[in-house]
Design an enzyme around this catalytic site. Structure first.
Site, PDB file in Angstrom:
ATOM      1  NE  ARG A   1      -3.970   2.010   2.299  1.00  0.00           N
ATOM      2  CZ  ARG A   1      -4.195   2.804   3.350  1.00  0.00           C
ATOM      3  NH1 ARG A   1      -3.511   2.628   4.474  1.00  0.00           N
ATOM      4  NH2 ARG A   1      -5.102   3.752   3.281  1.00  0.00           N
TER       5      ARG A   1
ATOM      6  CG  HIS B   1      -1.360   5.321  -0.259  1.00  0.00           C
ATOM      7  ND1 HIS B   1      -2.025   5.774   0.844  1.00  0.00           N
ATOM      8  CD2 HIS B   1      -2.206   4.459  -0.877  1.00  0.00           C
ATOM      9  CE1 HIS B   1      -3.231   5.207   0.907  1.00  0.00           C
ATOM     10  NE2 HIS B   1      -3.353   4.397  -0.120  1.00  0.00           N
TER      11      HIS B   1
ATOM     12  CG  ASN C   1      -1.155   8.578   3.184  1.00  0.00           C
ATOM     13  OD1 ASN C   1      -1.682   7.630   2.606  1.00  0.00           O
ATOM     14  ND2 ASN C   1      -0.519   9.539   2.549  1.00  0.00           N
TER      15      ASN C   1
ATOM     16  CG  HIS D   1      -8.315  -3.677  -1.257  1.00  0.00           C
ATOM     17  ND1 HIS D   1      -9.302  -2.763  -1.510  1.00  0.00           N
ATOM     18  CD2 HIS D   1      -7.190  -2.944  -1.021  1.00  0.00           C
ATOM     19  CE1 HIS D   1      -8.804  -1.530  -1.431  1.00  0.00           C
ATOM     20  NE2 HIS D   1      -7.510  -1.622  -1.150  1.00  0.00           N
ATOM     21  CB  THR D   2      -6.066 -10.575  -1.936  1.00  0.00           C
ATOM     22  OG1 THR D   2      -5.966 -11.912  -1.476  1.00  0.00           O
ATOM     23  CG2 THR D   2      -4.654 -10.113  -2.307  1.00  0.00           C
TER      24      THR D   2
HETATM   25  C1  HEM Z   1      -9.067   1.011  -6.104  1.00  0.00           C
HETATM   26  C2  HEM Z   1      -9.031   1.993  -5.223  1.00  0.00           C
HETATM   27  C3  HEM Z   1      -8.547   1.806  -3.817  1.00  0.00           C
HETATM   28  C4  HEM Z   1      -9.135   2.300  -2.710  1.00  0.00           C
HETATM   29  C5  HEM Z   1     -10.380   3.146  -2.660  1.00  0.00           C
HETATM   30  C6  HEM Z   1      -8.365   1.852  -1.581  1.00  0.00           C
HETATM   31  C7  HEM Z   1      -8.633   2.174  -0.279  1.00  0.00           C
HETATM   32  C8  HEM Z   1      -8.068   1.552   0.816  1.00  0.00           C
HETATM   33  C9  HEM Z   1      -8.431   1.769   2.174  1.00  0.00           C
HETATM   34  C10 HEM Z   1      -9.457   2.783   2.659  1.00  0.00           C
HETATM   35  C11 HEM Z   1      -7.723   0.906   2.943  1.00  0.00           C
HETATM   36  C12 HEM Z   1      -7.826   0.699   4.447  1.00  0.00           C
HETATM   37  C13 HEM Z   1      -6.983   1.670   5.210  1.00  0.00           C
HETATM   38  C14 HEM Z   1      -7.320   1.561   6.684  1.00  0.00           C
HETATM   39  O1  HEM Z   1      -8.387   2.059   7.051  1.00  0.00           O
HETATM   40  O2  HEM Z   1      -6.547   0.961   7.440  1.00  0.00           O
HETATM   41  C15 HEM Z   1      -6.894   0.148   2.059  1.00  0.00           C
HETATM   42  C16 HEM Z   1      -6.016  -0.838   2.445  1.00  0.00           C
HETATM   43  C17 HEM Z   1      -5.130  -1.456   1.607  1.00  0.00           C
HETATM   44  N1  HEM Z   1      -4.954  -1.166   0.279  1.00  0.00           N
HETATM   45 FE1  HEM Z   1      -6.167  -0.066  -0.883  1.00  0.00          FE
HETATM   46  N2  HEM Z   1      -7.323   1.106  -2.029  1.00  0.00           N
HETATM   47  C18 HEM Z   1      -7.389   1.054  -3.391  1.00  0.00           C
HETATM   48  C19 HEM Z   1      -6.479   0.449  -4.235  1.00  0.00           C
HETATM   49  C20 HEM Z   1      -5.353  -0.202  -3.800  1.00  0.00           C
HETATM   50  C21 HEM Z   1      -4.238  -0.568  -4.633  1.00  0.00           C
HETATM   51  C22 HEM Z   1      -4.112  -0.237  -6.114  1.00  0.00           C
HETATM   52  C23 HEM Z   1      -3.355  -1.215  -3.832  1.00  0.00           C
HETATM   53  C24 HEM Z   1      -2.008  -1.783  -4.170  1.00  0.00           C
HETATM   54  C25 HEM Z   1      -1.665  -2.218  -5.353  1.00  0.00           C
HETATM   55  C26 HEM Z   1      -3.925  -1.261  -2.510  1.00  0.00           C
HETATM   56  C27 HEM Z   1      -3.385  -1.910  -1.446  1.00  0.00           C
HETATM   57  C28 HEM Z   1      -3.939  -1.939  -0.184  1.00  0.00           C
HETATM   58  C29 HEM Z   1      -3.465  -2.811   0.874  1.00  0.00           C
HETATM   59  C30 HEM Z   1      -2.379  -3.871   0.752  1.00  0.00           C
HETATM   60  C31 HEM Z   1      -4.210  -2.497   2.003  1.00  0.00           C
HETATM   61  C32 HEM Z   1      -4.049  -3.075   3.414  1.00  0.00           C
HETATM   62  C33 HEM Z   1      -3.060  -2.179   4.144  1.00  0.00           C
HETATM   63  C34 HEM Z   1      -2.620  -2.686   5.515  1.00  0.00           C
HETATM   64  O3  HEM Z   1      -3.011  -3.761   5.927  1.00  0.00           O
HETATM   65  O4  HEM Z   1      -1.853  -1.965   6.155  1.00  0.00           O
HETATM   66  N3  HEM Z   1      -5.115  -0.608  -2.517  1.00  0.00           N
HETATM   67  N4  HEM Z   1      -7.111   0.564   0.771  1.00  0.00           N
END
Ligand code: HEM
Ligand code: NAG
Ligand code: NAG
Ligand code: NAG
Ligand code: NAG
Ligand code: NAG
Ligand code: NAG
Ligand code: NAG
Ligand code: NAG
Ligand code: NAG
Ligand code: NAG
Ligand code: NAG
Length: 345
Positions: free
Chosen positions: A61, A65, A92, A191-192
């Protein structure tokens, strides 16, 4: 004569500079200058993962970002004494994680080859290593990125997609980074892995509309579970989190797409992939064919890693990923609190 020579060399230099800058990223960019760079990063990520497997999701992530705001230039890593850099923005703070892992990787690399390997490349390598540690997927990362000197809190929300986005907004946001609608669906598969804080989906489980408490596109049973976990009005600073992929929360696989088909998408933006037939046919395909998704995922990660990169003589190689090198040019963040040509706010 001497003057003519000087002018000639200057001209030569001036014609070469754009060529150097235009040079793209290359697999094995550090082969000669820091041969152990990629393995040192891998070791740092593996050590951190052994202590806390959540860092894998965090690093993937973090790279995303970084790339969506000012390109993949490590701007997301910069600290600001006044809390005005990218990492302080709502999407963030406090949810981004993995900064310490980047620091450890950078320290290991600096000990071997100081001032050679950029923080932006370390982050791209670390994301790749995180993918390898959680899935049956490896890929080569083109490198040669350089680090930026600007990090601006106000640039985060306008550039990142939000969890309440609908399909149109998601497609448009990715298009603004030259990523296709299909690549958006593919990358959403990240998001897997990982976790979310309650604030990112609270609006779906309480007071969704005047007439329905819960978003009807969310599984009722799952919504009840989420309500148990997340009380109304839980702040984004609450330590409560929940897994993003209910089926296999710690594996990089295609179960995220299977979950969407069962109305288990955690965010509006996840479930939105089923609201458009072009996008949903990809979801169906990836839910059935894991290898197909994996191949497209690594391709899309490499493409995302090329967004607006600095190369050649642009930017710098930061000594410390959290601060710009001293004597550096304009930045919106101040590293010292003093005003050495630095606009602090
Ligand atoms: C498509 C639009 C996307 C949206 C709206 C989005 C939004 C979010 C949000 C809101 C979270 C949770 C943050 C929290 O509250 O802790 C999250 C987690 C995450 N996102 Fe996305 N995301 C998107 C695309 C992506 C992409 C493109 C990637 C990487 C290639 C990604 C990787 C991740 C990962 C790995 C997590 C888990 C983070 C953790 O466990 O610390 N996301 N995302
Ligand atoms: C670095 O070495 C690898 C492995 O031998 C090779 O695939 C790659 O093309 C090399 N890259 C450069 C820029 O020399
Ligand atoms: C291990 O992980 C925890 C968080 O899960 C973190 O607080 C701690 O600093 C980590 N320790 C090391 C040595 O990385
Ligand atoms: C920046 O945020 C931290 C908490 O993340 C806080 O302790 C600190 O006081 C803040 N600094 C400023 C200058 O607002
Ligand atoms: C790993 O991936 C390869 C090729 O993509 C595939 O042949 C193999 O069955 C996969 N192994 C597992 C355990 O998924
Ligand atoms: C998506 O959201 C945008 C901005 O809120 C809105 O203008 C648009 O009508 C929405 N599209 C759909 C299909 O809901
Ligand atoms: C997208 O591509 C256009 C045309 O090549 C280019 O001008 C623009 O800078 C690119 N945008 C990003 C975010 O890479
Ligand atoms: C939801 O609506 C009810 C009644 O209108 C109100 O009492 C409650 O505070 C609202 N909850 C949230 C989270 O806004
Ligand atoms: C929902 O309730 C609020 C306040 O209770 C009201 O102002 C609004 O018009 C209602 N919206 C609809 C669509 O009924
Ligand atoms: C949630 O916030 C609303 C107003 O924003 C307030 O009326 C309500 O009492 C709060 N609920 C809880 C459980 O704190
Ligand atoms: C679905 O998304 C595709 C890709 O962005 C777009 O071309 C198409 O118009 C959308 N279809 C509908 C019905 O909104
Ligand atoms: C930060 O970004 C915003 C939004 O693009 C811009 O208006 C502002 O001038 C920038 N701040 C600085 C100090 O450059």
């Amino acid at each position: 004569m001497a003057l003519a020579m000087k002018l000639f060399s200057l001209l030569l230099l001036l014609t070469l500079i754009p060529l150097i800058n235009a040079a793209g990223l290359k697999v094995g960019f550090y082969n000669k200058t820091c041969a152990s760079a990629e393995s040192l990063v891998q070791q740092a990520v593996a050590a951190a993962f052994a202590n806390d497997s959540g860092v894998a999701a965090g690093l993937i992530r973090l790279h995303f970002h970084d790339c969506f705001v000012r390109g993949c230039d490590a701007s997301v890593l910069l600290d600001s004494p006044t809390n005005q850099s990218e990492k302080d923005a709502i999407p963030n703070n406090p949810s981004l994680r993995g900064f310490e892992v980047v620091d450890a990787a950078k320290a290991a690399v600096e000990a071997q080859c100081p001032n050679v390997v950029s923080c932006a490349d370390i982050l791209a390598f670390a994301a790749r290593d995180s993918v390898a540690l959680t899935g049956n997927v490896t890929y080569q990362v083109p490198s040669g990125r350089r680090d930026g000197s600007v990090s601006n809190i106000s640039e985060v929300i306008p550039n990142l997609p939000g969890p309440s986005f609908n399909a149109t907004q998601l497609v448009d946001n990715f298009a603004s980074k030259n990523l296709t609608a299909a690549e958006m669906v593919v990358l959403s598969g990240a998001h897997t892995l990982g976790r979310s804080h309650c604030s990112s989906f609270l609006a779906r489980i309480y007071n969704f509309t005047n007439t329905t408490q819960v978003d009807p596109t969310l599984s009722e049973a799952y919504a009840s579970l989420l309500q148990t976990r997340c009380p109304q009005n839980t702040s984004r600073f609450s330590p409560i989190t929940t897994a993003m992929d209910l089926i296999t929360p710690t594996l990089l696989d295609n179960k995220y797409y299977v979950g969407l088909e069962l109305s288990l998408g955690l965010f509006t933006s996840d479930q939105a992939l089923l609201t458009n037939s072009t996008l949903s046919s990809l979801v169906t395909k990836f839910a059935k064919h894991q290898e197909d998704w994996e191949k497209r995922f690594i391709k899309a990660m490499v493409k995302m890693g090329k967004i607006e990169v600095l190369t050649g003589t642009q930017g710098e190689i930061r000594a410390n990923c959290r601060v710009v090198n001293s004597g550096s040019t304009t930045t919106t963040i101040s590293t010292t609190g003093s005003s050495d040509g630095v606009a602090s706010y």
